[in-house]
Design a protein around this motif. Structure first.
Motif, PDB file in Angstrom:
ATOM      1  N   LYS A 188      13.268   7.851  27.542  1.00  0.00           N
ATOM      2  CA  LYS A 188      12.941   6.428  27.436  1.00  0.00           C
ATOM      3  C   LYS A 188      13.987   5.585  28.166  1.00  0.00           C
ATOM      4  N   HIS A 189      14.840   6.226  28.925  1.00  0.00           N
ATOM      5  CA  HIS A 189      15.896   5.529  29.662  1.00  0.00           C
ATOM      6  C   HIS A 189      15.664   5.730  31.162  1.00  0.00           C
ATOM      7  N   GLU A 190      16.457   5.079  31.950  1.00  0.00           N
ATOM      8  CA  GLU A 190      16.347   5.174  33.403  1.00  0.00           C
ATOM      9  C   GLU A 190      16.630   6.599  33.866  1.00  0.00           C
ATOM     10  N   PHE A 191      15.878   7.060  34.841  1.00  0.00           N
ATOM     11  CA  PHE A 191      16.054   8.405  35.389  1.00  0.00           C
ATOM     12  C   PHE A 191      17.415   8.509  36.074  1.00  0.00           C
ATOM     13  N   GLU A 192      18.145   9.572  35.778  1.00  0.00           N
ATOM     14  CA  GLU A 192      19.454   9.832  36.393  1.00  0.00           C
ATOM     15  C   GLU A 192      19.266  10.876  37.488  1.00  0.00           C
ATOM     16  N   SER A 193      19.413  10.482  38.734  1.00  0.00           N
ATOM     17  CA  SER A 193      19.120  11.373  39.854  1.00  0.00           C
ATOM     18  C   SER A 193      20.319  12.204  40.320  1.00  0.00           C
ATOM     19  N   GLU A 194      21.526  11.825  39.899  1.00  0.00           N
ATOM     20  CA  GLU A 194      22.719  12.532  40.370  1.00  0.00           C
ATOM     21  C   GLU A 194      22.737  13.979  39.864  1.00  0.00           C
ATOM     22  N   LYS A 195      23.017  14.908  40.774  1.00  0.00           N
ATOM     23  CA  LYS A 195      23.113  16.346  40.467  1.00  0.00           C
ATOM     24  C   LYS A 195      21.820  16.896  39.881  1.00  0.00           C
ATOM     25  N   ARG A 196      20.709  16.452  40.404  1.00  0.00           N
ATOM     26  CA  ARG A 196      19.401  16.911  39.940  1.00  0.00           C
ATOM     27  C   ARG A 196      18.701  17.696  41.036  1.00  0.00           C
TER      28      ARG A 196
ATOM     29  N   ALA B 298      10.046  15.012  37.634  1.00  0.00           N
ATOM     30  CA  ALA B 298      10.436  15.030  36.212  1.00  0.00           C
ATOM     31  C   ALA B 298       9.318  14.480  35.344  1.00  0.00           C
ATOM     32  N   ASP B 299       8.651  13.425  35.799  1.00  0.00           N
ATOM     33  CA  ASP B 299       7.538  12.855  35.036  1.00  0.00           C
ATOM     34  C   ASP B 299       6.393  13.859  34.902  1.00  0.00           C
ATOM     35  N   THR B 300       6.131  14.596  35.977  1.00  0.00           N
ATOM     36  CA  THR B 300       5.088  15.626  35.950  1.00  0.00           C
ATOM     37  C   THR B 300       5.456  16.732  34.976  1.00  0.00           C
ATOM     38  N   ILE B 301       6.722  17.134  34.993  1.00  0.00           N
ATOM     39  CA  ILE B 301       7.200  18.174  34.078  1.00  0.00           C
ATOM     40  C   ILE B 301       7.059  17.718  32.625  1.00  0.00           C
ATOM     41  N   GLU B 302       7.413  16.457  32.372  1.00  0.00           N
ATOM     42  CA  GLU B 302       7.315  15.944  31.002  1.00  0.00           C
ATOM     43  C   GLU B 302       5.884  16.001  30.485  1.00  0.00           C
TER      44      GLU B 302
ATOM     45  N   LEU C 262      16.862  22.352  22.756  1.00  0.00           N
ATOM     46  CA  LEU C 262      16.513  21.012  23.230  1.00  0.00           C
ATOM     47  C   LEU C 262      15.674  21.131  24.495  1.00  0.00           C
ATOM     48  N   TYR C 263      14.406  20.742  24.384  1.00  0.00           N
ATOM     49  CA  TYR C 263      13.469  20.784  25.506  1.00  0.00           C
ATOM     50  C   TYR C 263      13.295  19.379  26.060  1.00  0.00           C
ATOM     51  N   GLY C 264      12.791  19.327  27.282  1.00  0.00           N
ATOM     52  CA  GLY C 264      12.491  18.052  27.913  1.00  0.00           C
ATOM     53  C   GLY C 264      12.564  18.192  29.404  1.00  0.00           C
ATOM     54  N   ALA C 265      12.088  17.174  30.093  1.00  0.00           N
ATOM     55  CA  ALA C 265      12.121  17.159  31.553  1.00  0.00           C
ATOM     56  C   ALA C 265      13.540  16.870  32.037  1.00  0.00           C
ATOM     57  N   PRO C 266      13.791  17.081  33.324  1.00  0.00           N
ATOM     58  CA  PRO C 266      15.091  16.693  33.874  1.00  0.00           C
ATOM     59  C   PRO C 266      15.396  15.229  33.571  1.00  0.00           C
ATOM     60  N   SER C 267      16.634  14.944  33.180  1.00  0.00           N
ATOM     61  CA  SER C 267      17.138  13.607  32.861  1.00  0.00           C
ATOM     62  C   SER C 267      16.632  13.078  31.523  1.00  0.00           C
TER      63      SER C 267
END
Length: 197
Positions: A118-126, A133-137, A6-11
């Motif tokens: 496609k959901h709100e960014f979760e910043s806790e423990k990141r 994260a958007d740049t990584i995506e 499973l790949y993807g940016a943080p959150s």
């Protein structure tokens, strides 16, 4: 053993999807385990990779988690595919690191999904901000292409796990042989419907 990466940016929802897929496949009576992201544990412990010898240590531990399951499961789901470690590793870390990592990755039977948040960014423990994260995506797909990693792209959502499982059945990742030997009768019925007794 098929490794479901499973790949993807943080959150993006990689860890949640990993847990959901493991649960779903086990409910189907299939042989499945997961290998959680080692680096996330280091974040919880306030440790850094450099403390233990850098990214090679992270790669070694993540690979150990996969390798110990070879021959023991039909499916292993991970929220930290080995190429993802290379993405977060400095280009001048160690000569040949990415080539070694890529060779190691290809010793497994890999199935790849890229989750788009496609959901709100979760910043806790990141370790990353939403902007990072958007740049990584945006940048990660080009890196994966360069590494020869092809992914099925899936948008996050409440039905993500069901969509991945449906795709795995459609593409014969979950083959009729898996369905036929499942521990649960309902799953074995799926195999019968597809012509295997």
């Amino acid at each position: 053993m098929k490794v479901i990466n499973l790949y993807g940016a943080p959150s993006a929802g990689k860890s949640t999807a990993m847990l959901g897929l493991t649960y779903h496949l086990k409910l189907m009576g299939l042989s499945a385990e997961n290998t959680p992201e080692f680096f996330k544990e280091m974040i919880y412990e306030n440790s850094s990779a450099e403390t233990f010898g850098g990214q090679l240590y992270v790669l070694g531990e993540q690979n150990r988690r996969l390798a110990r399951l070879k021959g023991k499961n039909d499916f292993t789901i991970t929220d930290c595919p080995l190429p993802l470690i290379g993405y977060y590793t400095s280009q001048n870390y160690v000569g040949g690191f990415n080539e070694f990592l890529n060779n190691l990755y290809h010793t497994y039977d890999n199935v790849n999904y890229f989750i788009v948040r496609k959901h709100e960014f979760e910043s806790e423990k990141r370790a990353h901000s939403q902007e990072q994260a958007d740049t990584i995506e945006q940048a990660l797909p080009a890196y994966l292409k360069q590494m020869g990693v092809e992914c099925v792209v899936m948008e996050s959502g409440e039905d993500l796990v069901e969509r991945i499982v449906a795709d795995m059945i459609e593409r014969n990742v979950i083959a009729v042989e898996h369905l036929a030997k499942a521990r649960h009768a309902e799953t074995r019925l799926l195999a019968q419907k597809r012509g295997v007794k």
